[in-house]
Scaffold this active site. Structure first.
Site, mmCIF file in Angstrom:
data_model
loop_
_atom_site.group_PDB
_atom_site.id
_atom_site.type_symbol
_atom_site.label_atom_id
_atom_site.label_comp_id
_atom_site.label_asym_id
_atom_site.label_seq_id
_atom_site.Cartn_x
_atom_site.Cartn_y
_atom_site.Cartn_z
ATOM 1 N N ARG A 1 -29.464 -13.679 -89.606
ATOM 2 C CA ARG A 1 -28.125 -14.254 -89.464
ATOM 3 C C ARG A 1 -27.792 -15.152 -90.656
ATOM 4 O O ARG A 1 -26.680 -15.656 -90.741
ATOM 5 C CB ARG A 1 -28.091 -15.129 -88.215
ATOM 6 C CG ARG A 1 -27.800 -14.386 -86.902
ATOM 7 C CD ARG A 1 -26.487 -14.522 -86.437
ATOM 8 N NE ARG A 1 -25.930 -14.714 -85.166
ATOM 9 C CZ ARG A 1 -26.224 -14.237 -83.972
ATOM 10 N NH1 ARG A 1 -27.276 -13.542 -83.759
ATOM 11 N NH2 ARG A 1 -25.452 -14.479 -82.958
ATOM 12 N N ARG B 1 -21.263 -15.587 -70.190
ATOM 13 C CA ARG B 1 -22.170 -16.406 -71.001
ATOM 14 C C ARG B 1 -21.452 -17.697 -71.364
ATOM 15 O O ARG B 1 -20.284 -17.659 -71.736
ATOM 16 C CB ARG B 1 -22.531 -15.650 -72.285
ATOM 17 C CG ARG B 1 -23.718 -14.738 -72.122
ATOM 18 C CD ARG B 1 -23.958 -13.866 -73.314
ATOM 19 N NE ARG B 1 -23.828 -14.516 -74.615
ATOM 20 C CZ ARG B 1 -24.093 -13.902 -75.767
ATOM 21 N NH1 ARG B 1 -24.502 -12.654 -75.779
ATOM 22 N NH2 ARG B 1 -23.953 -14.528 -76.909
ATOM 23 N N ARG C 1 -18.430 -19.683 -83.031
ATOM 24 C CA ARG C 1 -19.390 -18.629 -83.396
ATOM 25 C C ARG C 1 -18.823 -17.770 -84.521
ATOM 26 O O ARG C 1 -19.550 -17.339 -85.413
ATOM 27 C CB ARG C 1 -19.716 -17.763 -82.165
ATOM 28 C CG ARG C 1 -20.534 -18.529 -81.133
ATOM 29 C CD ARG C 1 -20.596 -17.816 -79.812
ATOM 30 N NE ARG C 1 -21.339 -16.573 -79.873
ATOM 31 C CZ ARG C 1 -21.252 -15.601 -78.954
ATOM 32 N NH1 ARG C 1 -20.442 -15.739 -77.930
ATOM 33 N NH2 ARG C 1 -21.967 -14.521 -79.079
ATOM 34 N N ARG D 1 -15.638 -10.698 -71.274
ATOM 35 C CA ARG D 1 -17.012 -10.182 -71.225
ATOM 36 C C ARG D 1 -17.820 -10.777 -70.068
ATOM 37 O O ARG D 1 -17.825 -11.984 -69.857
ATOM 38 C CB ARG D 1 -17.715 -10.493 -72.555
ATOM 39 C CG ARG D 1 -19.099 -9.889 -72.656
ATOM 40 C CD ARG D 1 -19.476 -9.625 -74.059
ATOM 41 N NE ARG D 1 -19.902 -10.829 -74.768
ATOM 42 C CZ ARG D 1 -20.592 -10.790 -75.907
ATOM 43 N NH1 ARG D 1 -20.911 -9.637 -76.458
ATOM 44 N NH2 ARG D 1 -20.927 -11.908 -76.505
ATOM 45 N N LYS E 1 -22.939 -5.040 -80.945
ATOM 46 C CA LYS E 1 -24.316 -4.935 -81.470
ATOM 47 C C LYS E 1 -25.341 -4.712 -80.361
ATOM 48 O O LYS E 1 -26.201 -3.849 -80.474
ATOM 49 C CB LYS E 1 -24.730 -6.221 -82.201
ATOM 50 C CG LYS E 1 -24.132 -6.466 -83.527
ATOM 51 C CD LYS E 1 -24.830 -7.616 -84.241
ATOM 52 C CE LYS E 1 -24.996 -8.896 -83.478
ATOM 53 N NZ LYS E 1 -23.787 -9.652 -83.181
HETATM 54 P P1 AMP Z 1 -26.276 -13.496 -79.772
HETATM 55 O O1 AMP Z 1 -26.662 -13.115 -78.403
HETATM 56 O O2 AMP Z 1 -26.950 -12.658 -80.829
HETATM 57 O O3 AMP Z 1 -24.784 -13.573 -79.963
HETATM 58 O O4 AMP Z 1 -26.848 -14.988 -80.018
HETATM 59 C C1 AMP Z 1 -26.444 -16.073 -79.198
HETATM 60 C C2 AMP Z 1 -26.717 -17.380 -79.904
HETATM 61 O O5 AMP Z 1 -28.133 -17.484 -80.165
HETATM 62 C C3 AMP Z 1 -26.056 -17.529 -81.271
HETATM 63 O O6 AMP Z 1 -24.719 -18.002 -81.174
HETATM 64 C C4 AMP Z 1 -26.983 -18.543 -81.927
HETATM 65 O O7 AMP Z 1 -26.752 -19.848 -81.431
HETATM 66 C C5 AMP Z 1 -28.358 -18.108 -81.427
HETATM 67 N N1 AMP Z 1 -28.987 -17.123 -82.330
HETATM 68 C C6 AMP Z 1 -29.284 -15.814 -82.047
HETATM 69 N N2 AMP Z 1 -29.886 -15.224 -83.091
HETATM 70 C C7 AMP Z 1 -29.954 -16.157 -84.068
HETATM 71 C C8 AMP Z 1 -30.453 -16.157 -85.390
HETATM 72 N N3 AMP Z 1 -30.987 -15.047 -85.939
HETATM 73 N N4 AMP Z 1 -30.379 -17.300 -86.101
HETATM 74 C C9 AMP Z 1 -29.850 -18.416 -85.574
HETATM 75 N N5 AMP Z 1 -29.344 -18.498 -84.334
HETATM 76 C C10 AMP Z 1 -29.402 -17.376 -83.571
#
Ligand code: AMP
Length: 238
Positions: A115, A185, A196, A152, A40
């Site tokens: 989400r 990360r 996740r 990653r 993404k």
């Molecule tokens: P990502 O980089 O999009 O994988 O997001 C990393 C982490 O940020 C996720 O595992 C969640 O803990 C938090 N997060 C990101 N976007 C959201 C969202 N829209 N709603 C809730 N938690 C989020």
């Protein structure tokens, strides 16, 4: 006779053109759906560049807040470290503040938002019907996601993603784009990735049907090479 038919077509066609012109000038919001590590982030950045609109990643904004130790970052960190979703109320205020910035006036590419169904409903309420929404869903199997996250490496400065197995950096652990030291990360550790994925299947995957029922969603095969995925995304754009 042919002249009258032509005039009739022009008279019918003009108002339709006017309606379409109005629609195409509406802001465009692209929602990129997909599980963690489905590509993404990489694809959202490329799409945003292609469409000349900003890329808005809620994960990036949250990580920035954690790094700066803001009040929001402090509250979000615990959830993120455990691979859980940050509560809707924290994410919604943050996202709506970001999309209200002038650079997002003509639209934006959303990466990692919505989400949950309540987030999608809040976005619908906020946008009303003066915005063209398109949802592109990257489909990738869980086994592939686990392999991708294990290798990653992310650049903490420019956000570029490398993978030590599939796309290793040219210079030992240095970002190809800005030469910064690459890091894993904390939420890319296998046990956190499993959490996740659980959160994705329980809370985010239902959004696919939510948007399918509205006729807004297109599936894209995210198992392909990044270039092929990008080409399919571009073809799917309305
Ligand atoms: P990502 O980089 O999009 O994988 O997001 C990393 C982490 O940020 C996720 O595992 C969640 O803990 C938090 N997060 C990101 N976007 C959201 C969202 N829209 N709603 C809730 N938690 C989020």
């Amino acid at each position: 006779m042919q002249f009258y038919i032509l005039m009739l077509l022009v008279l019918i066609g003009l108002p339709l053109l006017a309606v379409n012109a109005e629609r195409s000038s509406d802001p465009k919001v692209i929602i990129l759906l997909g599980p963690p590590a489905s590509g993404k982030g990489t694809q959202a950045k490329k799409l945003a560049k292609e469409l000349n609109i900003p890329h808005i990643s809620t994960g990036d904004i949250l990580r920035e807040n954690v790094a700066k130790d803001t009040n929001l970052g402090h509250r979000a960190k615990n959830y993120m470290d455990r691979g859980q979703l940050v509560p809707d109320e924290l994410v919604l205020d943050m996202l709506f503040a970001r999309v209200a910035q002038p650079d997002a006036e003509n639209g934006y590419v959303l990466d990692g938002f919505p989400r949950t169904i309540p987030q999608a409903e809040a976005l619908d309420d906020r946008l009303g019907n003066k915005v063209q929404i398109q949802v592109l869903n990257l489909k990738v199997k869980d086994e592939t996601l686990i392999k991708r996250t294990a290798g990653r490496l992310s650049c903490p400065k420019c956000g570029m993603i490398h993978n030590q197995f599939f796309s290793p950096p040219r210079n030992d652990n240095k970002c190809d784009n800005c030469s910064c030291e690459l890091t894993q990360r904390p939420d890319d550790k296998v046990e956190v990735v499993k959490e996740r994925l659980k959160a994705y299947h329980a809370q985010t995957a239902p959004l696919i049907t939510f948007y399918k029922n509205k006729g807004l969603e297109t599936d894209i095969d995210g198992e392909q090479s990044p270039d092929q995925v990008f080409s399919d995304l571009k073809k799917a754009l309305r």
